[in-house]
Design a protein around this motif. Structure first.
Motif, short mmCIF file in Angstrom:
data_model
loop_
_atom_site.label_atom_id
_atom_site.label_comp_id
_atom_site.label_asym_id
_atom_site.label_seq_id
_atom_site.Cartn_x
_atom_site.Cartn_y
_atom_site.Cartn_z
N ARG A 59 14.88 18.40 6.70
CA ARG A 59 16.29 18.84 6.63
C ARG A 59 16.56 19.57 7.95
O ARG A 59 16.50 20.81 8.00
CB ARG A 59 16.52 19.78 5.45
N PRO A 60 16.87 18.82 9.03
CA PRO A 60 16.92 19.44 10.37
C PRO A 60 17.97 20.56 10.46
O PRO A 60 19.07 20.43 9.93
CB PRO A 60 17.29 18.28 11.30
N LEU A 61 17.59 21.63 11.13
CA LEU A 61 18.44 22.81 11.42
C LEU A 61 18.91 23.55 10.17
O LEU A 61 19.78 24.42 10.27
CB LEU A 61 19.67 22.42 12.27
N LEU A 62 18.32 23.23 9.03
CA LEU A 62 18.78 23.91 7.82
C LEU A 62 18.37 25.37 7.82
O LEU A 62 19.10 26.24 7.32
CB LEU A 62 18.21 23.20 6.58
N ASP A 63 17.20 25.65 8.41
CA ASP A 63 16.72 27.03 8.39
C ASP A 63 17.24 27.85 9.56
O ASP A 63 17.07 29.06 9.60
CB ASP A 63 15.18 27.04 8.40
N SER A 64 17.88 27.19 10.55
CA SER A 64 18.45 27.97 11.66
C SER A 64 19.82 28.49 11.20
O SER A 64 20.49 27.85 10.38
CB SER A 64 18.57 27.11 12.91
N PRO A 65 20.24 29.63 11.73
CA PRO A 65 21.41 30.30 11.17
C PRO A 65 22.77 29.64 11.49
O PRO A 65 23.75 29.92 10.83
CB PRO A 65 21.36 31.69 11.82
N GLY A 66 22.84 28.75 12.46
CA GLY A 66 24.13 28.24 12.92
C GLY A 66 24.75 27.17 12.03
O GLY A 66 24.28 26.90 10.92
N LEU A 67 25.82 26.59 12.54
CA LEU A 67 26.54 25.55 11.79
C LEU A 67 26.44 24.20 12.49
O LEU A 67 27.24 23.30 12.24
CB LEU A 67 28.01 25.97 11.60
N ASP A 68 25.46 24.07 13.40
CA ASP A 68 25.25 22.77 14.05
C ASP A 68 24.35 21.88 13.19
O ASP A 68 23.67 22.35 12.28
CB ASP A 68 24.61 22.96 15.44
N LEU A 128 15.52 12.53 11.81
CA LEU A 128 15.45 11.92 10.47
C LEU A 128 15.09 10.44 10.55
O LEU A 128 14.27 9.93 9.80
CB LEU A 128 16.82 12.11 9.82
N LYS A 129 15.70 9.76 11.49
CA LYS A 129 15.42 8.32 11.60
C LYS A 129 13.99 8.09 12.12
O LYS A 129 13.34 7.13 11.75
CB LYS A 129 16.46 7.60 12.47
N THR A 130 13.51 9.02 12.96
CA THR A 130 12.12 8.91 13.43
C THR A 130 11.18 9.12 12.24
O THR A 130 10.19 8.40 12.08
CB THR A 130 11.84 9.96 14.52
N ALA A 131 11.51 10.09 11.40
CA ALA A 131 10.69 10.34 10.20
C ALA A 131 10.68 9.10 9.30
O ALA A 131 9.66 8.74 8.72
CB ALA A 131 11.23 11.55 9.45
N LEU A 132 11.83 8.44 9.21
CA LEU A 132 11.91 7.22 8.39
C LEU A 132 11.04 6.12 8.99
O LEU A 132 10.32 5.41 8.28
CB LEU A 132 13.37 6.76 8.29
N SER A 157 15.84 8.68 -0.76
CA SER A 157 15.31 9.93 -0.20
C SER A 157 16.00 10.28 1.12
O SER A 157 16.26 11.45 1.42
CB SER A 157 13.81 9.81 0.04
N TYR A 158 16.28 9.27 1.90
CA TYR A 158 16.93 9.44 3.21
C TYR A 158 18.36 9.95 3.00
O TYR A 158 18.81 10.90 3.63
CB TYR A 158 16.91 8.08 3.91
N GLN A 159 19.07 9.31 2.08
CA GLN A 159 20.44 9.73 1.76
C GLN A 159 20.44 11.18 1.26
O GLN A 159 21.30 11.98 1.62
CB GLN A 159 21.05 8.80 0.70
N GLU A 160 19.45 11.50 0.43
CA GLU A 160 19.35 12.85 -0.13
C GLU A 160 19.23 13.89 0.98
O GLU A 160 19.86 14.95 0.91
CB GLU A 160 18.11 12.91 -1.05
N ALA A 161 18.43 13.58 2.00
CA ALA A 161 18.23 14.54 3.09
C ALA A 161 19.55 14.77 3.85
O ALA A 161 19.92 15.90 4.15
CB ALA A 161 17.15 14.02 4.04
N ILE A 162 20.28 13.68 4.13
CA ILE A 162 21.56 13.82 4.86
C ILE A 162 22.55 14.63 4.03
O ILE A 162 23.19 15.57 4.52
CB ILE A 162 22.13 12.43 5.21
N VAL A 163 22.65 14.28 2.76
CA VAL A 163 23.62 14.95 1.88
C VAL A 163 23.26 16.43 1.70
O VAL A 163 24.13 17.29 1.73
CB VAL A 163 23.69 14.21 0.51
N ASP A 164 21.97 16.71 1.56
CA ASP A 164 21.51 18.11 1.43
C ASP A 164 21.99 18.96 2.60
O ASP A 164 22.51 20.05 2.42
CB ASP A 164 19.97 18.14 1.45
N VAL A 165 21.77 18.43 3.82
CA VAL A 165 22.12 19.19 5.02
C VAL A 165 23.64 19.39 5.10
O VAL A 165 24.12 20.50 5.36
CB VAL A 165 21.61 18.46 6.29
#
Ligand code: KG4
Ligand code: ZN
Length: 347
Positions: free
Chosen positions: A205-214, A220-224, A252-260
């Motif tokens: 979940r990229p950048l989810l733990d960083s404080p910003g809104l970027d 994600l596609k590399t992980a896939l 699972s991929y869709q879930e990650a995008i939607v989560d973020v």
């Protein structure tokens, strides 16, 4: 120049791979909404090829305008103004629409209004609601953009955050290409995900733990790709997967995008204190995202305004936001140019 108070707006959109024209009246009633999609031309490449897109726009723009007028039952001499997307988008594609709009403005002696495409994606929420929706937090999720705005009014959008690499729609498109699911990738992944297990693979979940809104989606596609290829470090797909595995990976991929996306919307709402969330752009058509955002809105007791699915993907009807600019006499000069990036040219 004439500036009739009432009448009809002709809107033209050609920023990417849809050639679109629409007629909208001042009450935002959509009298016609013609969208000529070029998906079949770009499908084999798994993404939009700019040169192919501009050439197709040249062939399709006048038939699209003709059809929009005839479906609406509106004559050229009944038009109040002509609106056109001038930014952001593919430079050659934008130029086709702008040239058509300038020609009509000049010949008919009616004002030309330049529209920012991503702002128009959010105005689709105003159209869905049928009443004022701003101020609100606005999320634009499309093939080219992932943007969070503080929407102060229909013409004042303050950027809160954006993607630092791929857009959410691009992540769907690239993911679908790796999984062999076709283009456009968003609808294909959504369909496949219905029968897959969203918990099968825990994607980052990229950048989810960083404080910003970027946002960041390119990892994600590399992980896939690594999930598909196993231990091979090839940059292209080397393994054919069983159908069941493809469906699990899609879910699972869709879930990650939607989560973020959902988490960043929650953060933007909390930070700004806004009590409404507007969501537009192609990815806003995603059923899972719509469900998840409904839950976020309920949890925070804010109003959720989603663009109608038909006005999520590119169309000219949402350029009805031009009526707001017409009200403020914000017309474009005939020498206005296209701006491929997001920056607003000085009026
Ligand atoms: O807004 P749009 O039509 O064009 C741009 O302005 O970029 O968005 C197109 C993007 C594509 O990446 C497509 O895969 C994605 O929207 N999309 C979806 C869905 N429908 C379209 N993504 C996820 N789920 C969908 N149902
Ligand atoms: Zn768009």
């Amino acid at each position: 120049m004439t500036n009739r108070a009432d009448g009809f707006l002709l809107a033209i959109e050609s920023s990417c791979d849809e050639t679109a024209a629409a007629v909208i009246d001042r009450r935002l009633t959509v009298l016609s909404n013609v969208v000529s999609s070029q998906h079949e031309l770009h499908q084999q490449f798994g993404g939009v090829v700019p040169e192919i897109a501009s050439r197709a726009h040249v062939r399709r723009i006048i038939p699209a305008i003709d059809e929009a007028l005839s479906t609406a039952g509106v004559r050229l001499d009944q038009l109040t103004a002509v609106a056109v997307t001038t930014r952001p988008g593919l430079v050659g594609s934008l130029l086709v629409g702008l040239t058509a709009a300038k020609t009509l403005s000049l010949c008919l002696e009616i004002p030309l209004v330049d529209v920012n495409h991503v702002e128009a994606h959010l105005f689709a929420c105003r159209m869905a609601a049928g009443r004022e929706v701003f101020p609100a937090v606005g999320l634009v999720v499309s093939g080219g953009h992932t943007l969070l705005y503080d929407c102060v009014s229909a013409t004042d959008f303050q950027l809160l955050g954006s993607t630092i690499d791929d857009a959410a729609g691009e992540a769907f498109d690239k993911g679908a290409k790796l999984l062999g699911l076709g283009y456009p990738g968003g609808p294909a992944i959504q369909r496949a995900a219905v029968d897959g297990d969203a918990k099968a693979v825990r994607f980052p979940r990229p950048l989810l733990d960083s404080p910003g809104l970027d946002f960041s989606f390119s990892g994600l596609k590399t992980a896939l790709l690594y999930e598909i290829n196993g231990s091979s470090h090839s940059r292209s797909v080397v393994r054919e997967l069983p159908r069941e595995r493809i469906l699990d990976l899609a879910a699972s991929y869709q879930e990650a995008i939607v989560d973020v996306l959902a988490a960043k919307c929650r953060r933007a709402l909390t930070r700004t204190g806004r009590t409404a969330l507007c969501v537009g752009g192609g990815v806003a058509a995603n059923a899972h995202l719509r469900e998840r955002l409904t839950a976020v809105a309920a949890e925070l007791s804010v109003e959720l305004i989603l663009a109608e699915p038909a006005l999520c993907t590119d169309n000219a009807a949402m350029a009805a936001m031009a009526w707001e600019l017409i009200d403020q006499q914000l017309f474009a000069p005939l020498d206005i140019d296209v701006t491929p990036g997001l920056l607003r040219p000085k009026r």
